[in-house]
Design a protein around this motif. Sequence first.
Motif, mmCIF file in Angstrom:
data_model
loop_
_atom_site.group_PDB
_atom_site.id
_atom_site.type_symbol
_atom_site.label_atom_id
_atom_site.label_comp_id
_atom_site.label_asym_id
_atom_site.label_seq_id
_atom_site.Cartn_x
_atom_site.Cartn_y
_atom_site.Cartn_z
ATOM 1 N N TYR A 284 30.615 39.335 33.107
ATOM 2 C CA TYR A 284 30.818 37.954 32.679
ATOM 3 C C TYR A 284 32.189 37.397 33.043
ATOM 4 O O TYR A 284 32.314 36.248 33.441
ATOM 5 N N GLY A 285 33.244 38.177 32.850
ATOM 6 C CA GLY A 285 34.606 37.669 33.030
ATOM 7 C C GLY A 285 35.201 38.084 34.356
ATOM 8 O O GLY A 285 34.905 39.166 34.882
ATOM 9 N N LEU A 286 36.082 37.230 34.906
ATOM 10 C CA LEU A 286 36.677 37.484 36.217
ATOM 11 C C LEU A 286 37.960 36.679 36.351
ATOM 12 O O LEU A 286 38.015 35.507 35.967
ATOM 13 N N ASP A 287 39.003 37.310 36.904
ATOM 14 C CA ASP A 287 40.228 36.561 37.189
ATOM 15 C C ASP A 287 41.043 37.289 38.241
ATOM 16 O O ASP A 287 40.994 38.520 38.352
ATOM 17 N N PHE A 288 41.808 36.500 39.027
ATOM 18 C CA PHE A 288 42.803 37.025 39.952
ATOM 19 C C PHE A 288 44.163 37.009 39.265
ATOM 20 O O PHE A 288 44.473 36.112 38.469
ATOM 21 N N ASN A 289 45.000 37.980 39.600
ATOM 22 C CA ASN A 289 46.385 37.986 39.139
ATOM 23 C C ASN A 289 47.217 37.179 40.138
ATOM 24 O O ASN A 289 47.356 37.574 41.301
ATOM 25 N N ASN A 290 47.762 36.052 39.702
ATOM 26 C CA ASN A 290 48.556 35.212 40.603
ATOM 27 C C ASN A 290 49.805 35.915 41.105
ATOM 28 O O ASN A 290 50.335 35.583 42.167
ATOM 29 N N HIS A 291 50.286 36.898 40.355
ATOM 30 C CA HIS A 291 51.552 37.553 40.679
ATOM 31 C C HIS A 291 51.400 38.801 41.542
ATOM 32 O O HIS A 291 52.367 39.255 42.147
ATOM 33 N N VAL A 292 50.194 39.383 41.572
ATOM 34 C CA VAL A 292 49.964 40.633 42.301
ATOM 35 C C VAL A 292 48.830 40.402 43.296
ATOM 36 O O VAL A 292 47.660 40.366 42.910
ATOM 37 N N PRO A 293 49.146 40.204 44.578
ATOM 38 C CA PRO A 293 48.098 39.928 45.564
ATOM 39 C C PRO A 293 47.016 41.006 45.563
ATOM 40 O O PRO A 293 47.298 42.204 45.564
ATOM 41 N N GLY A 294 45.771 40.535 45.517
ATOM 42 C CA GLY A 294 44.634 41.439 45.601
ATOM 43 C C GLY A 294 44.204 42.077 44.301
ATOM 44 O O GLY A 294 43.207 42.801 44.275
ATOM 45 N N GLN A 295 44.905 41.812 43.204
ATOM 46 C CA GLN A 295 44.535 42.435 41.925
ATOM 47 C C GLN A 295 43.584 41.539 41.138
ATOM 48 O O GLN A 295 43.803 40.333 41.016
ATOM 49 N N ILE A 296 42.531 42.152 40.601
ATOM 50 C CA ILE A 296 41.464 41.443 39.895
ATOM 51 C C ILE A 296 41.229 42.126 38.548
ATOM 52 O O ILE A 296 41.402 43.336 38.410
ATOM 53 N N ALA A 297 40.821 41.335 37.572
ATOM 54 C CA ALA A 297 40.305 41.874 36.310
ATOM 55 C C ALA A 297 38.889 41.361 36.118
ATOM 56 O O ALA A 297 38.574 40.213 36.471
ATOM 57 N N ASP A 298 38.006 42.210 35.589
ATOM 58 C CA ASP A 298 36.676 41.756 35.196
ATOM 59 C C ASP A 298 36.289 42.404 33.869
ATOM 60 O O ASP A 298 36.922 43.357 33.405
ATOM 61 N N CYS A 299 35.291 41.844 33.213
ATOM 62 C CA CYS A 299 34.799 42.405 31.954
ATOM 63 C C CYS A 299 33.313 42.118 31.846
ATOM 64 O O CYS A 299 32.791 41.209 32.495
ATOM 65 N N GLY A 300 32.637 42.916 31.011
ATOM 66 C CA GLY A 300 31.193 42.751 30.925
ATOM 67 C C GLY A 300 30.623 43.152 29.580
ATOM 68 O O GLY A 300 31.346 43.517 28.643
ATOM 69 N N TRP A 301 29.313 43.096 29.514
ATOM 70 C CA TRP A 301 28.598 43.416 28.280
ATOM 71 C C TRP A 301 28.572 44.919 27.993
ATOM 72 O O TRP A 301 28.070 45.331 26.954
ATOM 73 N N ASP A 302 29.082 45.754 28.908
ATOM 74 C CA ASP A 302 29.191 47.180 28.637
ATOM 75 C C ASP A 302 30.468 47.523 27.874
ATOM 76 O O ASP A 302 30.815 48.697 27.731
ATOM 77 N N SER A 303 31.182 46.486 27.396
ATOM 78 C CA SER A 303 32.407 46.636 26.599
ATOM 79 C C SER A 303 33.584 47.185 27.392
ATOM 80 O O SER A 303 34.547 47.686 26.807
#
Length: 325
Positions: A284-303
């Motif tokens: 469900y969730g997704l974001d890029f880190n503006n400060h660290v090129p190429g770094q991503i965070a995601d999250c889901g229903w699997d906690s």
Amino acid sequence: MPTFLTPNRHGYSVRFSPYQPERIVCATSQYFGLAGGGTLFLLEITPEGNLVEISTFQWTDGLFDVVWSETDANIVVSASGDGVLQLWNVSCPQLPPQTFREHKKEVYSVDWSQTRQEQFVLSASWDCSVKLWDPNRPNSLATFLGHSQLVYSAMWSPHVPSCFASVSGDGTLRIWNSHVPQRATMTLRAHDAEVLCCDWCKYDQNILATGGSDGLIRGWDLRSFSSPIFEQKGCEYAVRRVKFSPHHFSALASVSYDFTTRIWDFKVSSEAIETVKHHSEFVYGLDFNNHVPGQIADCGWDSLIHVFSPRSLSALRPHLTLAPK
């Protein structure tokens, strides 16, 4: 890969801080958002590469989205299933949130304006409306009506003050001027399905992307709005969130109900350049880190919350000009 487990809470939205590259906030819900309460997690990536909890914040209904303030490193706004927005000061976990109560149904999206001229919050709701808020005032400044079904997302342009896009279960993408709530300035049938998400290109003010329950990601140019300028295929189920990279002009990431996070380059191919499968439930969730090129965070229903750097992004040449903050 730093990973954090949110026990008995299912992830809906994750965002990197625009101020501190190691800070993350994640909005979660109990019972997959169908019942129960919600928890906001404030997390930090340690120098050793672990993802650790700093504090948590509780709400009586599920939390569906969260966004950082663009003016204060300690302020976030979340949105919940009872139609309420919450403004939290994460430096004071003991303080109750400031609340904004006007929506009649679930609020599924919040966004904080990124242009320096204005500092407003948008909320998009299943009551078919988008509302404009000044975080310093208890009542909304304007209500935007026009969608015939629930509104899944409303996102500010990072380039043009007062301009935002909204997408809805009615299949349309609408462009609005926040000073003219009476009608959208542009309306387009974007998908032959529900449109669940949208995002603006960080390097071209005329380009944005939409993701639909048809599994497609489509790109649009406001100067020629009749047909998509690109179409990305490969998601087996609905595209829940799509994000343009802040470091590469043509790179995007998406998360889907098919349990995947995918990386795309619309200048290279209509297919994903990398598919990451590290969730066992809807992502469900997704974001890029503006400060660290190429770094991503995601999250889901699997906690699970993951922070990672896809190999495909490290191979791309960064754009020569900086994206707006």
